[in-house]
Design an enzyme around this catalytic site. Structure first.
Site, PDB file in Angstrom:
ATOM      1  CG  ASP A  46      -2.014  -1.007   1.136  1.00  0.00           C
ATOM      2  OD1 ASP A  46      -2.081  -1.691   0.085  1.00  0.00           O
ATOM      3  OD2 ASP A  46      -2.791  -1.131   2.103  1.00  0.00           O
ATOM      4  CE1 TYR A  49      -2.719   2.041  -6.791  1.00  0.00           C
ATOM      5  CE2 TYR A  49      -3.253   3.657  -5.089  1.00  0.00           C
ATOM      6  CZ  TYR A  49      -3.515   3.070  -6.316  1.00  0.00           C
ATOM      7  OH  TYR A  49      -4.562   3.522  -7.080  1.00  0.00           O
ATOM      8  CG  ASP A  50      -0.595   5.406  -0.080  1.00  0.00           C
ATOM      9  OD1 ASP A  50      -1.563   5.263  -0.856  1.00  0.00           O
ATOM     10  OD2 ASP A  50      -0.655   5.222   1.150  1.00  0.00           O
ATOM     11  CB  SER A  95     -36.798  -5.521 -14.480  1.00  0.00           C
ATOM     12  OG  SER A  95     -37.989  -5.310 -15.151  1.00  0.00           O
ATOM     13  CD  GLU A 127     -24.572 -13.952 -15.769  1.00  0.00           C
ATOM     14  OE1 GLU A 127     -24.741 -12.842 -15.240  1.00  0.00           O
ATOM     15  OE2 GLU A 127     -24.658 -14.143 -16.986  1.00  0.00           O
ATOM     16  CE  LYS A 129     -32.415 -10.270  -9.589  1.00  0.00           C
ATOM     17  NZ  LYS A 129     -32.017  -9.090  -8.890  1.00  0.00           N
ATOM     18  CG  ASP A 131     -29.984  -7.543  -2.585  1.00  0.00           C
ATOM     19  OD1 ASP A 131     -30.623  -6.808  -3.351  1.00  0.00           O
ATOM     20  OD2 ASP A 131     -30.367  -7.830  -1.436  1.00  0.00           O
ATOM     21  CD  GLU A 187     -27.334  -5.368  -9.395  1.00  0.00           C
ATOM     22  OE1 GLU A 187     -27.473  -5.412 -10.631  1.00  0.00           O
ATOM     23  OE2 GLU A 187     -28.284  -5.415  -8.599  1.00  0.00           O
ATOM     24  CE1 TYR A 239     -27.006  -6.806 -15.537  1.00  0.00           C
ATOM     25  CE2 TYR A 239     -26.287  -6.868 -13.258  1.00  0.00           C
ATOM     26  CZ  TYR A 239     -27.143  -6.391 -14.234  1.00  0.00           C
ATOM     27  OH  TYR A 239     -28.134  -5.515 -13.886  1.00  0.00           O
ATOM     28  CE  LYS A 328     -35.459 -11.490  -7.138  1.00  0.00           C
ATOM     29  NZ  LYS A 328     -36.613 -10.842  -6.681  1.00  0.00           N
ATOM     30  CB  CYS A 420     -58.226  12.751  12.229  1.00  0.00           C
ATOM     31  SG  CYS A 420     -56.521  13.007  11.731  1.00  0.00           S
ATOM     32  CB  CYS A 423     -56.715  17.367  12.607  1.00  0.00           C
ATOM     33  SG  CYS A 423     -57.888  16.497  11.548  1.00  0.00           S
ATOM     34  CB  CYS A 438     -58.545  12.473   8.389  1.00  0.00           C
ATOM     35  SG  CYS A 438     -58.543  14.178   8.908  1.00  0.00           S
ATOM     36  CB  CYS A 444     -55.838  16.998   8.700  1.00  0.00           C
ATOM     37  SG  CYS A 444     -54.905  15.596   9.329  1.00  0.00           S
TER      38      CYS A 444
END
Ligand code: 5U1
Length: 684
Positions: A46, A49-50, A95, A127, A129, A131, A187, A239, A328, A420, A423, A438, A444
């Site tokens: 590191d 790299y810096d 989708s 593959e 999925k 999240d 993703e 993907y 899923k 309500c 109010c 209401c 309200c």
């Protein structure tokens, strides 16, 4: 790399040696970024790299001509934006359809074989999925140009400034022969380890804790200041390729992924090819076993037909590819206790019962509030306070109460309040007895606050920075009392109230956002008014049909019913809204303050004006949504049920009861070909 462009201006003379040094440092940093973030195989420490990084940073500071958006130094984040720009996706972001069982998976395969007219085995690419957040990236001649969120699939937000800070996202493709245009889909996610570290640090500093890695990733890429995103442990996984110009893609999805990897993208290391639904089910079972050990959250697997030519032949239906599906994981269940039910008052006064439950961890988040929608839902579930209930949550889907597991011995019946809770006005039930409202309207506070929140929201007047917290306070101290008052706000008026946490910069930001919102569109303004029954699409239809606000204000129930999608009930609500003197005054006040929109062309009478169409069964050439939009554009009203008033029923494959209804009532039935011919005739 040959495609660096240096900004030769009037600054210090730039020698060939300095240019070569910058090129060398960039090349080195890119290489080591790739080894570290993509290959997981660092070759230098590191600290080393810096040193390289700081050398390049210094050079770019000394010679500003060297500054370049594709430089690895850009990964620390540049200037903050004041707002996100909308981006129209050149290719819509699709989708995925879902399957939840082996039977549904077999069905998915059966339809593919039918459509391809084959009984041969199908090869799939399987593959994960992931999240996270679906993103689209555009590269021009190998250089990162733009990245956007999915949005509604057609229009997303330009979040390039944040995406550029993601360490494993290449700013330059690793090839000497890049395609002229390459659009990559994938993703953005936050790996579990980074998420836990981020939350631990936030907790220590007393800052906001994210509910799950997905929320943390989404919150990070939707920051205006890229320096925040730069500090978040985000990663991008590619993907798919949405478009390529100037080169041929490989022949299969699997090869496309390997090619993306060779260009410098990270792809998941859990990708397999195999034959038939049986292979897909085995892959699903294997990944389900490994789920908890994976470094990131997933909510299932994705099964894609491997051959791109076959994908092309299968096509798309209702914005979902026929050649891919998400298998899923089942929703997660947990049991907890129902402690109380409160009633929330919405923008139109509707009361929504909200279950307050003993906090329970399910589907990746801790849940303590669950909407129960209406009193019918409470009756259907036979819910009472004190009961032990089952709670279900899948992915980012809102949690649900699914059943009562155990009735408490001394449970307390849930009753609708007669007044309500905010109010104290009387509660009235709608005709069907399902929705309770209401009757307080302008009196309200809850209704007024929800209307204000709707008015400023992104799809309405898009007044950034004026969240619920400020609206609530502004109302409470009498700075505003309705939407029109927003346009009378000034920085001085806000600051004069000495509101805690409200400084000069913030007040200025809010006032600027309000000022910007004055230039809007008619559909947005109508939607923003929050008229009952007028969502985004109805607002658009109203604007297109009447072309001016004045015409809408003067419309009668009869003329309103001519507009696609407006029925008797919404027509009544719209007329009632514009007849209310307070609404008329508010609208006049906003227009006087400068709220304006460009004129729109009136569509006049259209070929199908006055006709009522019903679509049933599956339409193969286009989805039902697409057909509906096209018919509406020609002036038809598209209804969900068949009656004597129906002009034409279009019956696609596997049409059911609506076709039978049409035959019973003697309504004309068309097949899909007739519909296509009509649309072609009108070029819709
Ligand atoms: N792995 C993977 N996830 N995912 C999500 N592939 C994939 N493909 C998608 C989506 C939405 O859409 C394709 C239609 C490109």
């Amino acid at each position: 790399m040959s495609n660096f462009e240096f900004n030769f201006g009037n600054e210090n003379v730039l020698s060939e040696q300095i240019i070569q040094q910058a090129l060398y440092l960039r090349e080195q940093l890119r290489h080591h970024n790739h080894c570290y973030y993509v290959l997981d195989n660092p070759q230098i420490s590191d600290a080393q790299y810096d040193i390289l990084f700081r050398q390049l940073l210094q050079l770019e500071k000394d010679y500003p001509q060297l500054q370049n958006p594709d430089s690895p130094t850009q990964k620390v984040g540049g200037e903050a934006l004041s707002a996100f720009n909308s981006i129209e996706h050149r290719i819509p972001m699709l989708s995925l359809g879902n399957v939840f069982s082996q039977d549904e998976l077999n069905d998915f395969e059966r339809k593919i074989k039918e459509r391809l007219e084959t009984s041969s085995d199908i090869e799939y690419c399987a593959e994960l999925k992931l999240d996270g957040l679906a993103i689209s990236l555009i590269y021009e001649n190998g250089l990162f140009k733009q990245g956007a969120t999915r949005g509604d699939g057609t229009t997303g937000e330009d979040i390039s400034h944040n995406l550029k800070t993601i360490r494993n996202l290449p700013l330059q493709l690793n090839t000497l022969t890049p395609p002229a245009i390459l659009e990559v889909r994938g993703e953005v996610l936050m790996p579990k380890a980074g998420f836990h570290k981020l939350n631990a640090e936030a907790q220590q500093k007393g800052e906001k804790i994210f509910a799950n890695p997905r929320n943390a990733a989404a919150g990070s890429v939707r920051q205006l200041d890229p320096k925040i995103a730069a500090q978040r442990p985000l990663a991008f996984y590619a993907y798919a390729v949405a478009q390529i110009d100037g080169q041929e893609l490989p022949k299969t999805q699997y090869e496309v992924l390997q090619w993306l990897k060779s260009l410098g993208f990270t792809i998941s290391d859990q990708i397999q090819t195999g034959i038939g639904a049986k292979f897909a089910a085995q892959f699903f079972a294997q990944i389900q076993q490994q789920r908890s050990q994976l470094p990131y959250d997933i909510d299932g697997v994705v099964i894609k037909v491997n051959e791109l030519a076959k994908q092309q032949r299968l096509g798309i239906v209702s914005r979902e590819p026929r050649w891919a599906t998400a298998y899923k994981f089942p929703a997660e269940l947990a049991s907890t206790m129902l402690e109380a039910v409160d009633f929330q008052v919405g923008r139109t006064g509707a009361l929504t019962p909200v279950a307050r439950v003993k906090p329970v961890f399910v589907g990746g988040v801790t849940i303590s509030n669950i909407t129960l929608h209406n009193m019918d839902e409470i009756k259907r579930l036979d819910l009472a306070i004190g009961d032990t209930i089952e709670v279900c949550r899948a992915g980012d889907v809102i949690p649900k109460v699914t059943q009562v597991l155990h009735k408490a011995e001394q449970s307390q019946v849930i009753t609708l309040p007669s007044q309500c809770p905010v109010c104290q006005s009387a509660i009235v039930q709608d005709e069907k007895g399902v929705i309770a409202r209401c009757s307080g309207d302008f009196y309200c506070e809850a209704q007024v606050q929800r209307r204000l929140a709707h008015f400023v929201s992104r799809k309405a007047m898009n007044i950034d920075g004026l969240g619920e917290r400020w609206l609530e306070q502004f109302l409470e101290i009498g700075l505003i009392s309705n939407i029109a008052d927003l346009y009378a706000l000034t920085k001085e008026k806000i600051l004069a109230k000495n509101i805690e946490g409200m400084g000069e910069r913030l007040a200025e930001k809010i006032v600027n956002a309000i000022e910007q919102s004055k230039t809007t569109t008619l559909p947005r303004f109508i939607y923003a008014l929050g008229i009952r029954g007028v969502g985004e699409s109805t607002a658009l239809a109203l604007a297109q049909h009447f072309a001016s606000l004045e015409a809408i204000q003067q419309a009668t129930e009869e003329t309103l019913k001519q507009v696609p999608d407006i029925g008797e009930v919404s027509a009544k609500w719209i007329v009632a809204y514009f007849q209310e003197p307070i609404h008329q005054q508010m609208i006049a006040k906003m227009q006087a303050a400068g709220v304006n929109w460009p004129a729109i062309e009136q569509r006049g009478t259209q070929p199908l004006t006055g006709q009522i169409w019903v679509l049933t069964g599956s339409l193969t050439a286009m989805g039902r949504d697409e057909a509906k939009t096209k018919l509406q554009q020609l002036g038809a009203k598209v209804s969900g049920s068949v009656s004597k008033k129906t002009t034409i029923v279009v019956a696609g494959a596997e049409a059911g009861s609506k076709l039978a209804d049409a035959q019973k009532l003697g309504v004309t039935v068309w097949d899909e070909q007739q519909l296509i011919a009509l649309l072609q005739e009108h070029q819709a």
